[in-house]
Structure formats: C-alpha cells, structure tokens
Write an enzyme that holds these catalytic residues in place. Structure first.
Site, short mmCIF file in Angstrom:
data_model
loop_
_atom_site.label_atom_id
_atom_site.label_comp_id
_atom_site.label_asym_id
_atom_site.label_seq_id
_atom_site.Cartn_x
_atom_site.Cartn_y
_atom_site.Cartn_z
CB SER A 240 -1.36 0.04 1.35
OG SER A 240 -0.01 0.45 2.29
CE LYS A 285 -2.59 1.36 5.59
NZ LYS A 285 -2.27 1.11 4.46
#
Length: 351
Positions: A240, A285
């Site tokens: 990611s 996140k």
C-alpha cells in the site's frame, strides 16, 4: 479445630491457585486471532535516496502503517477492541494457508514490488527514461496437490520453463497451459542468488480446466533508472505504500516540491503506469495520518465492479471508507479521491 483450619487453608490455596491459573490463561494463552490497529505515520523521505541524496525540502509525505499484534491472548483481544478503529481478525483471514514465515516473505515482496512500480510510475510521470527488467515469476503460494511442493517454495523466482525465459507472468502461464496434466516440465528458478532446476509433473489448477505448476504467481521485476533510486523501508511490508513512494520520487526526479511545506499522507497500490489500486485498513491509516498532523490524505477511489461485488459483497470503496473515518474522528484533514498518480500530482499542483 486444627483440622478445620487446615481444610480452610487448603481450599483458600486452591481457590487462589485457580485464580492465578485463570489470570495466566487470560493474559498469556494465545488464541488464533490477531489485532489490527492504527500504526505509525513515517516520513517517506527517510526511506528514499535519489542519486544518493535524501529530500530535505520543507514538508513531508507520510507513509501510514497498520500494526498487527498476535496471536493475541484474551486480555489482548479486549485491549484491541478498545483501540481506535481496532479490529480482531482470524489467523485464516490474515494469513490464509501461509505459515508465518511465508506471510512475512510475501509482505517483504509486496513492499519491494511497490517500490519498483513507484519508481517506474514516477519516472514516466516526470518524462524520464526507465528500464524495467522482468526477472521471471515470483512464487506467492503453493497448491496442496502441486508436484513441485517441497522443491519450489514461497519467495522463489522462476526464470525459465523448459529452458525458455519469458517477459511476463502471463507468457509463462500461456506456455504451461499448452501442455496436459501429468506432463513433465523443467523449471529453472532462483532462490536468493543461486539458480536451481527441477523437473516435475504439471497438475490440474484448482478451479480451472487446465494444467499448471500448482502455484500462485506474479511478475518479479527490477527497475534501472538514472538517477538511481534506492528504497529501504526497513521492517515495513505490504503493497500500500506505492502511491506515496511515487509522489516522493516524482518530487526528487522532476525537481519540483509539490508538498510546498505541507504534511501530505496517502495510500494505495500502484502499477508501473501509475494506476492506483485499493488497499485494506484505510480507516486506521486515516487515523494515523490525522494524528501525525497531515492536512491532505489521498485515498484510492476504485468503484466496485460486478466481479468485486460477487467476490466481496461487503466491499466498500476506499475513498468512502476514508471519508467515513475522517467524519467519525472529526478531523479537518482533507480526503482526496485518486485513481492514478497523475490525479494526485495535478491536485497538489492546483492547490
């Protein structure tokens, strides 16, 4: 009287011992579950060197991580549920059929692959020449019925089939599927820096009417660039970081400073053409980025296809999930949808 006192003491000690045992089980006995919770928001500039130099311009790109703890004890699971955006996941959901060692190997591959794709995408966006070397196919998993099981292993790179090297994983698949099940083929592969060969039979691929090696695979590539880019993400794994790596590299190779003194976060896989893909744990996140002081957060905006909905009826667009997390946190951080690297570049240029 003495006997009654001794009996009371015995039962007192027994109860105390049982309590200690129960507490020990709650505190230390591992379950088959793990805790996922918000991790850090690292400065990307500390991971990347271009032509041997780090970016020291004002502002930061930030790479968010999801922390994983486990196998968790019952008390750890209670702690995990108390964490902001904390989730409890089963060992099967986290690792599938992989061992811990295989899981870590794959995560290391993902971060390395994300870095290679980010370099290629950034150089293309900056109109700089880039060379991609297709080393072969990377072994991601092994089917239980594979005749190569015990010979090939997760982390190997297959470089030739019957002595022939191909430039894409699909080319290897096309070459193999021309043969019938039980046909013997010779596979040449790299394990570390050492080359090996093994001859075994092809098997029926699970869910498909064709022959194969019985492995999960993907392209294993390396990139060559001038100036040279080196990425060292330490113990961080997973795919990611691709988007945020690409933005950092783009700034350095293009000679621009899109950050303009700002703290900018983002997440998403990336391919060598700059196409961004969805990731997991985006709510965690968003939380980590906001706590670190980021003012902008790039989130993959990937609409669900019919195939995606069929495979995962609960699929939620990353951008939508990020917006929901930001709203829940009441953060002022701007959530920006992106589908390709150029979307992020153009947004920062305009702002």
């Amino acid at each position: 009287m003495g006997r009654k006192t001794n009996r009371k003491r015995f039962w007192g000690w027994l109860v105390a011992a049982l309590l200690v045992f129960c507490l020990a089980v709650l505190a230390f006995f591992p379950t088959r579950y793990y805790i996922e919770y918000p991790g850090g928001a690292d400065r990307v500039s500390k991971f990347i060197k271009v032509d041997g130099k780090r970016d020291k311009a004002a502002g930061e790109y930030r790479l968010m991580t999801v922390s994983v703890a486990g196998p968790a004890s019952p008390i750890m699971l209670l702690w995990g549920k108390s964490q902001p955006f904390g989730d409890i996941v089963s060992e099967q959901d986290l690792m599938g059929d992989q061992t811990s060692s295989e899981y870590n190997t794959i995560q290391n591959y993902y971060i390395r692959s994300a870095g290679n794709a980010a370099i290629a995408a950034a150089f293309k966006a900056a109109d700089k020449p880039i060379h991609i070397d297709y080393r072969g196919i990377y072994v991601m998993s092994m089917q239980a019925n594979s005749d190569f099981r015990g010979k090939l292993k997760v982390g190997d790179t297959i470089t030739a089939i019957n002595g022939k090297h191909y430039q894409k994983a699909q080319r290897y698949i096309d070459a193999i599927k021309k043969h019938k099940v039980d046909t013997k083929v010779t596979v040449t592969y790299l394990r570390g820096k050492h080359a090996h060969s093994v001859t075994r039979k092809l098997v029926q691929i699970k869910g498909l009417k064709r022959a194969g090696l019985g492995i999960g695979l993907t392209d294993d590539t390396r990139v060559e660039s001038k100036p040279h880019v080196k990425i060292n993400a330490g113990e961080i794994g997973g795919p990611s970081a691709g988007l945020i790596f690409a933005l950092q590299i783009y700034d350095q190779v293009s000679g621009t400073n899109l950050r303009a003194g700002r703290d900018i976060a983002g997440t998403g896989t990336i391919d060598d053409h700059g196409k961004i893909g969805a990731i997991g744990g985006i709510d965690k996140k968003v939380y980590a980025a906001s706590k670190a002081g980021a003012t902008i957060f790039f989130a993959p905006d990937i609409p669900a296809t019919k195939t995606m909905k069929r495979e995962d009826p609960s699929y939620i667009n990353n951008y939508v999930e990020a917006k929901n997390a930001a709203r829940k946190m009441k953060t002022k951080m701007k959530i920006v949808p992106v589908r390709k690297l150029q979307d992020a570049i153009q947004y920062l240029q305009a702002k």
